[in-house]
Design a protein around this motif. Structure first.
Motif, PDB file in Angstrom:
ATOM      1  N   GLN A  56     -37.974  45.955 -24.000  1.00  0.00           N
ATOM      2  CA  GLN A  56     -38.301  45.930 -22.572  1.00  0.00           C
ATOM      3  C   GLN A  56     -37.439  46.946 -21.832  1.00  0.00           C
ATOM      4  O   GLN A  56     -36.249  47.104 -22.128  1.00  0.00           O
ATOM      5  N   PRO A  57     -38.023  47.626 -20.855  1.00  0.00           N
ATOM      6  CA  PRO A  57     -37.245  48.609 -20.086  1.00  0.00           C
ATOM      7  C   PRO A  57     -36.284  47.886 -19.131  1.00  0.00           C
ATOM      8  O   PRO A  57     -36.568  46.801 -18.640  1.00  0.00           O
ATOM      9  N   VAL A  58     -35.147  48.495 -18.870  1.00  0.00           N
ATOM     10  CA  VAL A  58     -34.156  47.925 -17.962  1.00  0.00           C
ATOM     11  C   VAL A  58     -34.571  48.256 -16.533  1.00  0.00           C
ATOM     12  O   VAL A  58     -34.815  49.414 -16.204  1.00  0.00           O
ATOM     13  N   ARG A  59     -34.645  47.231 -15.696  1.00  0.00           N
ATOM     14  CA  ARG A  59     -35.028  47.435 -14.306  1.00  0.00           C
ATOM     15  C   ARG A  59     -33.779  47.394 -13.432  1.00  0.00           C
ATOM     16  O   ARG A  59     -32.837  46.649 -13.705  1.00  0.00           O
ATOM     17  N   THR A  60     -33.797  48.131 -12.395  1.00  0.00           N
ATOM     18  CA  THR A  60     -32.669  48.128 -11.467  1.00  0.00           C
ATOM     19  C   THR A  60     -32.869  47.013 -10.449  1.00  0.00           C
ATOM     20  O   THR A  60     -33.997  46.643 -10.117  1.00  0.00           O
ATOM     21  N   VAL A  61     -31.739  46.499  -9.954  1.00  0.00           N
ATOM     22  CA  VAL A  61     -31.780  45.431  -8.959  1.00  0.00           C
ATOM     23  C   VAL A  61     -32.155  46.048  -7.620  1.00  0.00           C
ATOM     24  O   VAL A  61     -31.633  47.103  -7.253  1.00  0.00           O
ATOM     25  N   PRO A  62     -33.065  45.434  -6.867  1.00  0.00           N
ATOM     26  CA  PRO A  62     -33.418  45.968  -5.553  1.00  0.00           C
ATOM     27  C   PRO A  62     -32.172  46.076  -4.659  1.00  0.00           C
ATOM     28  O   PRO A  62     -31.245  45.270  -4.763  1.00  0.00           O
ATOM     29  N   ALA A  63     -32.181  47.062  -3.778  1.00  0.00           N
ATOM     30  CA  ALA A  63     -31.018  47.356  -2.945  1.00  0.00           C
ATOM     31  C   ALA A  63     -30.662  46.195  -2.024  1.00  0.00           C
ATOM     32  O   ALA A  63     -29.491  45.873  -1.844  1.00  0.00           O
ATOM     33  N   ASP A  64     -31.669  45.530  -1.437  1.00  0.00           N
ATOM     34  CA  ASP A  64     -31.372  44.417  -0.524  1.00  0.00           C
ATOM     35  C   ASP A  64     -30.784  43.220  -1.277  1.00  0.00           C
ATOM     36  O   ASP A  64     -29.931  42.507  -0.776  1.00  0.00           O
ATOM     37  N   ILE A 120     -25.945  40.011  -2.737  1.00  0.00           N
ATOM     38  CA  ILE A 120     -25.060  39.474  -3.777  1.00  0.00           C
ATOM     39  C   ILE A 120     -23.623  39.923  -3.543  1.00  0.00           C
ATOM     40  O   ILE A 120     -22.678  39.127  -3.617  1.00  0.00           O
ATOM     41  N   LEU A 121     -23.440  41.212  -3.216  1.00  0.00           N
ATOM     42  CA  LEU A 121     -22.083  41.716  -2.980  1.00  0.00           C
ATOM     43  C   LEU A 121     -21.458  41.086  -1.734  1.00  0.00           C
ATOM     44  O   LEU A 121     -20.263  40.774  -1.712  1.00  0.00           O
ATOM     45  N   ARG A 122     -22.259  40.872  -0.696  1.00  0.00           N
ATOM     46  CA  ARG A 122     -21.751  40.241   0.524  1.00  0.00           C
ATOM     47  C   ARG A 122     -21.285  38.811   0.237  1.00  0.00           C
ATOM     48  O   ARG A 122     -20.213  38.389   0.671  1.00  0.00           O
ATOM     49  N   ALA A 123     -22.085  38.069  -0.509  1.00  0.00           N
ATOM     50  CA  ALA A 123     -21.721  36.688  -0.852  1.00  0.00           C
ATOM     51  C   ALA A 123     -20.446  36.649  -1.709  1.00  0.00           C
ATOM     52  O   ALA A 123     -19.591  35.775  -1.535  1.00  0.00           O
ATOM     53  N   ALA A 124     -20.308  37.619  -2.604  1.00  0.00           N
ATOM     54  CA  ALA A 124     -19.108  37.664  -3.450  1.00  0.00           C
ATOM     55  C   ALA A 124     -17.874  37.967  -2.616  1.00  0.00           C
ATOM     56  O   ALA A 124     -16.802  37.382  -2.828  1.00  0.00           O
ATOM     57  N   ARG A 125     -17.992  38.885  -1.666  1.00  0.00           N
ATOM     58  CA  ARG A 125     -16.847  39.219  -0.806  1.00  0.00           C
ATOM     59  C   ARG A 125     -16.451  38.022   0.061  1.00  0.00           C
ATOM     60  O   ARG A 125     -15.270  37.746   0.253  1.00  0.00           O
TER      61      ARG A 125
END
Length: 138
Positions: A13-21, A26-31
């Motif tokens: 299966q091809p690797v898909r990138t995570v959508p920007a939003d 995810i990064l905001r919640a982690a911070r």
């Protein structure tokens, strides 16, 4: 399907990138989770929370038990004083009977204080019959 087949299927299966939003969320919640949140309550009360937090039900039960003990103690203290105040003094006949009982008890105790017969003999250890004592001089 065995695990090797599943891994091979995943490799194809091809690797898909995570959508920007999604990535931004995810990064905001982690911070936010990594930053300590400021408490709106008084900071002096936080040590009370830490003390009672492991098991608040046990602390509540202990407090309830102490309340019951204190209520029973203070409710019974008043009764004993009122009973002592209303007690009638003993009559002269009762006093005479008590004195006679004390005298009889004193006589009984005196008889047990004196040793009966001869004193016991001291214990002297003796050799056991199974052991033979042989002395050899060289």
């Amino acid at each position: 399907m065995n695990p090797d087949d599943f891994e091979k299927q995943l490799e194809r299966q091809p690797v898909r990138t995570v959508p920007a939003d999604w990535r931004a969320g995810i990064l905001r919640a982690a911070r936010e989770s990594s930053n300590p949140q400021t408490s709106t309550t008084n900071p002096q009360r936080t040590w009370w929370r830490e003390l009672f937090w492991p098991c608040p039900q046990a602390w509540a039960g202990l407090a309830a038990a102490w309340v019951v003990i204190l209520v029973m103690h203070f409710s019974s203290a008043d009764r004993t004083e009122s009973i002592a105040k209303t007690a009638t003094p003993p009559s002269p006949q009762e006093i005479m009977v008590l004195k006679e009982q004390k005298q009889m008890l004193a006589k009984l105790i005196e008889t047990f204080d004196q040793p009966a017969g001869e004193p016991p003999k001291p214990y002297v250890p003796r050799p056991k019959s199974e052991c033979r004592m042989e002395s050899v001089m060289v």
